[in-house]
Design a protein around this motif. Structure first.
Motif, PDB file in Angstrom:
ATOM      1  N   UNK A  35       0.833  -1.203   0.000  1.00 53.60           N
ATOM      2  CA  UNK A  35       0.000   0.000   0.000  1.00 53.60           C
ATOM      3  C   UNK A  35       0.868   1.254   0.000  1.00 53.60           C
ATOM      4  N   UNK A  36       2.098   1.133   0.548  1.00 59.02           N
ATOM      5  CA  UNK A  36       2.970   2.309   0.669  1.00 59.02           C
ATOM      6  C   UNK A  36       4.356   1.980   0.115  1.00 59.02           C
ATOM      7  N   UNK A  37       4.939   2.977  -0.568  1.00 57.78           N
ATOM      8  CA  UNK A  37       6.268   2.829  -1.166  1.00 57.78           C
ATOM      9  C   UNK A  37       7.086   4.071  -0.818  1.00 57.78           C
ATOM     10  N   UNK A  38       8.363   3.881  -0.425  1.00 55.69           N
ATOM     11  CA  UNK A  38       9.240   5.062  -0.388  1.00 55.69           C
ATOM     12  C   UNK A  38      10.151   4.958  -1.598  1.00 55.69           C
ATOM     13  N   UNK A  39      10.271   6.069  -2.325  1.00 56.73           N
ATOM     14  CA  UNK A  39      10.953   6.018  -3.617  1.00 56.73           C
ATOM     15  C   UNK A  39      11.995   7.119  -3.720  1.00 56.73           C
ATOM     16  N   UNK A  40      13.254   6.693  -3.835  1.00 56.69           N
ATOM     17  CA  UNK A  40      14.343   7.630  -4.096  1.00 56.69           C
ATOM     18  C   UNK A  40      14.276   7.991  -5.576  1.00 56.69           C
ATOM     19  N   UNK A  41      14.320   9.266  -5.897  1.00 59.31           N
ATOM     20  CA  UNK A  41      14.136   9.642  -7.304  1.00 59.31           C
ATOM     21  C   UNK A  41      15.396   9.427  -8.147  1.00 59.31           C
ATOM     22  N   UNK A  97       5.829   7.748  -1.266  1.00 59.62           N
ATOM     23  CA  UNK A  97       6.532   8.862  -0.612  1.00 59.62           C
ATOM     24  C   UNK A  97       7.857   9.029  -1.344  1.00 59.62           C
ATOM     25  N   UNK A  98       8.021  10.160  -1.980  1.00 59.88           N
ATOM     26  CA  UNK A  98       9.202  10.389  -2.798  1.00 59.88           C
ATOM     27  C   UNK A  98      10.304  10.979  -1.934  1.00 59.88           C
ATOM     28  N   UNK A 142       3.428  12.069  -0.890  1.00 63.10           N
ATOM     29  CA  UNK A 142       4.153  13.049  -0.096  1.00 63.10           C
ATOM     30  C   UNK A 142       5.622  13.001  -0.522  1.00 63.10           C
ATOM     31  N   UNK A 143       6.420  13.927  -0.005  1.00 58.05           N
ATOM     32  CA  UNK A 143       7.851  13.853  -0.301  1.00 58.05           C
ATOM     33  C   UNK A 143       8.635  14.101   0.975  1.00 58.05           C
TER      34      UNK A 143
END
Ligand SMILES: Nc1ncnc2c1ncn2[C@@H]1O[C@H](COP(=O)(O)OP(=O)(O)OP(=O)(O)O)[C@@H](O)[C@H]1O
Ligand SMILES: [Mg+2]
Length: 459
Positions: A46-52, A81-82, A102-103
């Protein structure tokens, strides 16, 4: 345990997050976009943290944006979440525009990130609950020829429509403006044996008194100045069908008498004519005024009421229909997305709360307009209260603004003061301040900028 996908090419950061979050979540760790997408397809977190900044273009954000787009295409409801470098403000805002939840700016402060992730999971579960609610209510809902509703009062209305449709009894439909009176009138007609013949509507409140009689009964050539030819009235057109008298409460007394004569004798005379014309029309009328009161005050004739109100169907205002508001909102939402060819995830939790608590003075029509406007206006993935024309910041009652200012000015003042206080209290820590205010961090950034407030240096 909830599953969380962490995407970062830096091994030290992956280790730090694994160490810091591994006890709270089932973790998937990916070092590049393709691995991330494989894991995402497999587990649908449901949630991902993503380094751009991902390989092979660590210095630009293109690979990160590609990954974001693909995740949101696979699951528009995913909360991404970026995570950006120090100079990433612009990328961060672009990502939120594209639908990121969000970021967060590096360097990572685990306590802060934990709050953001927790909030994201919370929101994801609320939204899942809303979707469940809407999808379970839809198949079982009662739909009577396009009239949607499932609350007990609307079920009664549907039962009445079915019961009276077969008979030729005259029906009076009452209810506030925008409750669906015309829709019900059309449904009664369509379900009746006259359904294949004309349904002729006339708005008694919209036509000047001197023209209304000719409109209803028609006129002969030369009956009055401008009557160049013989014209049939609405009554004649409704022969063997249904005549719908909308806003019957506005019918002038003189015409009430003439209408009564038609209902008693089933014949009309055109204006300027002497010939009796047989007309067989079923009468359905509608009004949003209190007819009982109008009769007491002598502006509506009792004998006419007894003729046209053999059966009355009272439509409840929208605020008394419980969860029907959400069912209808969803109906209008899907219809408008289809018509306007827009892809939107649905309503945010705040919007659903606003829809539930609003008073709906304009009833279903107001709801229809607000949802249509929101589908056109929104540029986020979920419709927010502002898109629906609701202010998302209720004014605080603690310090009342002076009554000489407008409501909007008062709200702005209170909004600015609350944000300033929250930022000061938490020494510019945006995450904490946003949590206290109950809004997302992007919203707080936006509002702080709008009010020209110092956001501090913390991410
Ligand atoms: N239960 C419902 N399901 C679906 N659409 C509805 C429902 N009730 C009303 N509508 C829609 O809301 C709008 C207003 O309905 P309608 O014109 O029938 O209201 P009304 O009571 O005649 O209003 P007024 O008193 O202002 O004339 C229409 O677009 C109608 O299609
Ligand atoms: Mg109407």
């Amino acid at each position: 345990m909830n599953r969380l996908l962490i995407v970062d090419d830096n091994e030290d950061i992956r280790k730090q997050l694994k160490w810091g979050l591994g006890r709270d979540y089932d973790l998937d760790l990916a070092e590049n976009a393709d691995h991330a997408l494989t894991l995402f397809r497999k587990h649908r977190p449901a949630v991902v943290t993503l380094d751009l900044g991902l390989p092979p273009h660590e210095d630009s954000s293109e690979e990160g944006f590609r990954c974001l787009t693909e995740i949101l295409t696979l699951a528009p409801v995913a909360k991404v979440i970026v995570i950006t470098g120090n100079d990433g403000q612009e990328n961060a805002l672009r990502a939120v525009q594209m639908g990121a939840y969000d970021f967060y700016r590096k360097p990572i402060d685990l306590d802060e990130l934990r709050i953001i992730i927790k909030r994201a999971f919370h929101l994801a579960s609320l939204e899942a609950e809303n979707r469940r609610l809407l999808s379970t209510t839809l198949p079982g809902m009662n739909d009577c020829l396009g009239i949607v509703g499932q609350c007990p009062k609307m079920r009664e209305v549907f039962a009445m429509i079915r019961k009276v449709a077969d008979s030729d009894a005259s029906v009076m439909i009452t209810g506030e403006s925008g409750t669906g009176k015309e829709l019900v009138a059309r449904a009664v007609h369509a379900k009746s044996p006259r359904g294949n013949n004309n349904f002729v509507a006339i708005n008694c409140g919209a036509i000047p008194e001197n023209l209304l009689e000719a409109e209803l009964f028609g006129h002969e050539k030369g009956a009055f100045t401008g009557a160049h030819a013989r014209v049939q009235g609405k009554c004649e057109y409704a022969h063997q069908g249904t005549l719908f008298l909308d806003e019957i409460g506005e019918l002038p007394l003189s015409l009430q008498v003439k209408l009564l004569r038609f209902l008693q004798e089933r014949v009309i005379q055109r204006v300027g004519g002497r010939q009796d014309i047989q007309v067989d029309a079923r009468i359905i009328s509608a009004t949003n005024i209190n007819i009982a009161k109008a009769m007491e005050q002598g502006t509506f004739r009792d004998d006419l009421f007894y003729r046209i109100g053999v059966v009355t169907i009272d439509l409840p205002p929208l605020r008394e229909r419980g969860e029907d508001v959400l069912v209808l909102a969803n109906l209008f939402f899907r219809k408008n997305c289809r018509d306007l060819n827009r892809k939107i995830g649905g309503f945010s939790t705040e919007s659903l709360n606003c829809l539930r608590s609003h008073d709906w003075p304009g009833n279903v029509r107001e709801l229809e307009n607000r949802v249509q406007r929101a589908v056109i206006m929104t540029n986020t993935r979920f419709i927010e209260p502002g898109d629906l024309g609701f202010d998302d910041q209720p004014p605080s009652s603690a310090d009342d603004p002076s009554p000489s200012v407008t409501l909007r000015e008062g709200r702005e003042t209170v909004e600015r003061r609350m944000i300033q206080n929250a930022l000061q209290e938490h020494a510019g820590n945006i995450s904490k301040a946003a949590e206290v205010l109950g809004i997302s961090r992007p919203t707080l950034y936006y509002l702080a900028k709008k009010h020209d407030l110092d956001q501090g240096n913390h991410a």
